[in-house]
Design a protein around this motif. Structure first.
Motif, PDB file in Angstrom:
ATOM      1  N   MET A  49       5.320   7.137  50.466  1.00 34.87           N
ATOM      2  CA  MET A  49       6.409   8.081  50.763  1.00 34.87           C
ATOM      3  C   MET A  49       5.747   9.368  51.272  1.00 34.87           C
ATOM      4  SD  MET A  49       8.624   7.417  47.295  1.00 34.87           S
ATOM      5  CE  MET A  49       9.860   8.629  47.736  1.00 34.87           C
ATOM      6  N   LYS A  50       5.205   9.294  52.482  1.00 36.25           N
ATOM      7  CA  LYS A  50       4.386  10.393  52.991  1.00 36.25           C
ATOM      8  C   LYS A  50       5.174  11.675  53.175  1.00 36.25           C
ATOM      9  CE  LYS A  50       0.749   7.639  55.114  1.00 36.25           C
ATOM     10  NZ  LYS A  50      -0.074   7.394  56.332  1.00 36.25           N
ATOM     11  N   GLY A  51       6.463  11.558  53.465  1.00 34.90           N
ATOM     12  CA  GLY A  51       7.268  12.762  53.610  1.00 34.90           C
ATOM     13  C   GLY A  51       7.410  13.533  52.309  1.00 34.90           C
ATOM     14  N   LYS A  52       7.197  12.861  51.191  1.00 39.52           N
ATOM     15  CA  LYS A  52       7.296  13.502  49.881  1.00 39.52           C
ATOM     16  C   LYS A  52       5.935  13.626  49.198  1.00 39.52           C
ATOM     17  CE  LYS A  52      12.020  12.113  48.693  1.00 39.52           C
ATOM     18  NZ  LYS A  52      12.458  13.432  48.223  1.00 39.52           N
ATOM     19  N   ASN A  53       4.854  13.208  49.876  1.00 37.24           N
ATOM     20  CA  ASN A  53       3.508  13.225  49.291  1.00 37.24           C
ATOM     21  C   ASN A  53       3.458  12.391  48.017  1.00 37.24           C
ATOM     22  OD1 ASN A  53       3.889  16.367  50.429  1.00 37.24           O
ATOM     23  ND2 ASN A  53       2.071  15.274  51.134  1.00 37.24           N
ATOM     24  N   GLN A  54       4.122  11.240  48.066  1.00 32.56           N
ATOM     25  CA  GLN A  54       4.199  10.363  46.907  1.00 32.56           C
ATOM     26  C   GLN A  54       3.909   8.927  47.326  1.00 32.56           C
ATOM     27  OE1 GLN A  54       7.836  10.820  44.635  1.00 32.56           O
ATOM     28  NE2 GLN A  54       8.027  12.989  45.212  1.00 32.56           N
ATOM     29  N   ALA A  55       3.668   8.087  46.294  1.00 28.36           N
ATOM     30  CA  ALA A  55       3.459   6.662  46.548  1.00 28.36           C
ATOM     31  C   ALA A  55       3.768   5.884  45.275  1.00 28.36           C
ATOM     32  CB  ALA A  55       2.024   6.400  46.990  1.00 28.36           C
ATOM     33  N   PHE A  56       4.090   4.610  45.451  1.00 32.33           N
ATOM     34  CA  PHE A  56       4.266   3.679  44.340  1.00 32.33           C
ATOM     35  C   PHE A  56       3.207   2.591  44.482  1.00 32.33           C
ATOM     36  CE2 PHE A  56       8.319   5.747  44.660  1.00 32.33           C
ATOM     37  CZ  PHE A  56       8.762   5.858  43.351  1.00 32.33           C
ATOM     38  N   LEU A  57       2.434   2.378  43.413  1.00 33.19           N
ATOM     39  CA  LEU A  57       1.345   1.410  43.429  1.00 33.19           C
ATOM     40  C   LEU A  57       1.673   0.311  42.418  1.00 33.19           C
ATOM     41  CD1 LEU A  57      -1.623   1.174  44.658  1.00 33.19           C
ATOM     42  CD2 LEU A  57      -2.391   2.009  42.439  1.00 33.19           C
TER      43      LEU A  57
END
Length: 491
Positions: free
Chosen positions: A61-69
């Protein structure tokens, strides 16, 4: 269905993930990462999970500087979260926040962004499993081509599969001491360090540093090889090791497994109570930069002088941790003294190891002095012998730059290391010598391969400190002066 969300995230998708900002969820295979760098690569996020098991999916979620791993099992996800609860996860020197996701698994679509992510997953998992990536990556339809981006450069898939996540580090021109903590401080700037082993080989200080994946190791090698820790000295020579994994048995001052905080210290002594090794490294070696003029270039006190309270006859005691240049006992406070060391590193070592140590029934209090030097009395002015100059003393252990003695500095302990013992002096002679001051010797052992050295164990640390002061440089005859230091071992 969860989809890749970029900077054009719409309102409905934003609402879908607001629940992740609430209190941490129950353990899940899916881990939510926040505060990621804006231009982060998929492979960088994946590499955070690789040491703990197989990464099965990723949603950026690059627009939010987040990711799910997504990890392969809940146990692997728990191991990862528990580890990073004790060691701050860093990507490009930036702290990353992580917690369990409310989602139990990731279901992703076939968008171009997800095709790219799946290619990255296959690539890094192939590296982890030791397989070659040529056929896999050639079938990606040009999404990744034959290379992956590593720290701004390009690395071929086949080259990446043959490189190791373990780096071999040699420190040349070792003018100042370099410790495991200092290496961790430097190498963790480029990714999470999993394990470190330090050793001396061919009179060179060396280390093995293991990262999660070869990509991080490659980036670190490119960044650090040839750099000086301090200006003009302590040069890092970094290369790939033939090893692919390190086997660390003990967590101590020579080796560390940062994924296994439960390991024992083995035969090594723990640091003195209240001594924070990370704080010492930050203070003595300058907090964030690799290059500085000297170990005390950033944040280290410019004074080389220690203020010692409850002084008796302890000049030799700081000398274990550096070369004592001058000592001044204060005229109005005879139990206080100023001890000037050769440089700030030695002053820091002496203060860290000696503060709080008991000597003749009293506790030493050691702190940095506001004075940068100890002034000698002016000609014609007597000070009742309270000031002494030891600049030319034969007791100095660290006169030679990069002295091997820096590798044998240990906290005060009940066991002393003896060296330079002449052939005519035996066990009973040495036990009688150390008992002559009233101390109790509890054990003694010559080194099997070199009878010029021995270990002698006293009944307490206090007795060992007093014995070191009393008998270091003691004349044993035949032009042999006994050398005494603290040992890391017990008998």
């Amino acid at each position: 269905m969860l989809t890749d969300i970029n900077s054009n995230t719409n309102g409905n998708d934003s609402k879908k993930f607001k629940g992740e900002m609430r209190s941490p969820s129950a353990p899940s295979r899916v881990i939510h990462l926040r505060q990621l760098p804006g231009d982060i690569q998929d492979s960088e996020v994946i590499s955070m999970g690789m040491p703990f098991g197989k990464v099965t999916n990723l949603l950026m979620m690059k627009g939010k500087n987040q990711a799910f791993l997504e990890m392969n099992t809940v146990d692997q996800a728990q191991t990862m979260v528990n580890y990073y609860a004790t060691v701050t996860p860093l990507i490009r020197q930036q702290p990353v926040f992580m917690q369990y996701s409310n989602h139990k698994e990731l279901k992703t679509d076939n968008s171009p962004n997800q095709v790219r992510v799946q290619a990255a997953l296959q690539a890094v998992n192939a590296v982890q499993g030791g397989t070659m990536l040529g056929s896999t990556m050639s079938g990606m339809g040009g999404v990744m081509g034959a290379t992956m981006s590593v720290g701004g450069g390009e690395m071929g898939a086949r080259g990446m599969a043959t490189q190791s996540p373990v780096l071999r580090v040699i420190v040349e021109n070792l003018f100042y001491p370099v410790t495991l903590e200092v290496l961790h401080q430097i190498f963790s700037k480029y990714g999470s360090v999993l394990k470190i082993i330090t050793f001396t080989k061919n009179n060179q200080f060396q280390a093995l540093v293991q990262y999660a994946d070869p990509m991080t190791a490659q980036h670190t090698k490119m960044s650090l090889d040839g750099q000086n820790i301090y200006n003009g000295c302590c040069t890092l020579r970094v290369s790939f090791s033939k090893l692919t994994s390190l086997n660390v048995k003990f967590n101590n001052d020579k080796s560390r497994d940062y994924t296994r905080p439960d390991l024992s210290t083995g035969e090594q002594h723990n640091p003195q109570p209240g001594m924070d090794q990370h704080a010492m490294a930050a203070a003595a070696f300058g907090s964030p930069g690799l290059i500085s003029a000297s170990p005390y270039g950033h944040g280290f006190p410019q004074a080389f002088t220690l203020h010692v309270c409850c002084v008796l006859t302890c000049v030799c005691s700081p000398g274990v941790y550096g070369d004592v240049m001058r000592v001044k006992i204060l005229f109005n406070k005879k139990d206080n003294a100023l001890v000037q060391m050769a440089d700030g590193t030695q002053a820091q070592l002496a203060m860290s190891h000696l503060n709080g140590v008991r000597l003749h029934g009293r506790s030493l209090r050691v702190s940095m002095s506001k004075h940068t030097t100890v002034q000698l009395p002016r000609e014609g002015h007597e000070d009742q012998g309270l000031t002494k100059d030891y600049a030319t003393s034969p007791l100095h252990r660290f006169k030679k730059p990069g002295s091997k003695n820096y590798n044998n500095i240990y906290p005060p302990s009940g066991t002393l290391h003896l060296s330079n013992i002449p052939p005519a002096v035996g066990e009973e002679d040495l036990k009688a010598l150390f008992s002559s001051s009233g101390a109790s010797v509890t054990a003694f052992k010559f080194f099997q391969k070199d009878r010029k050295m021995a270990l002698i164990q006293m009944s307490s640390v206090e007795e060992a400190v007093e014995s070191l002061i009393e008998f270091h440089n003691h004349d044993l005859g035949d032009n042999h002066h006994l050398r005494v230091s603290f040992s890391k071992s017990t008998i």
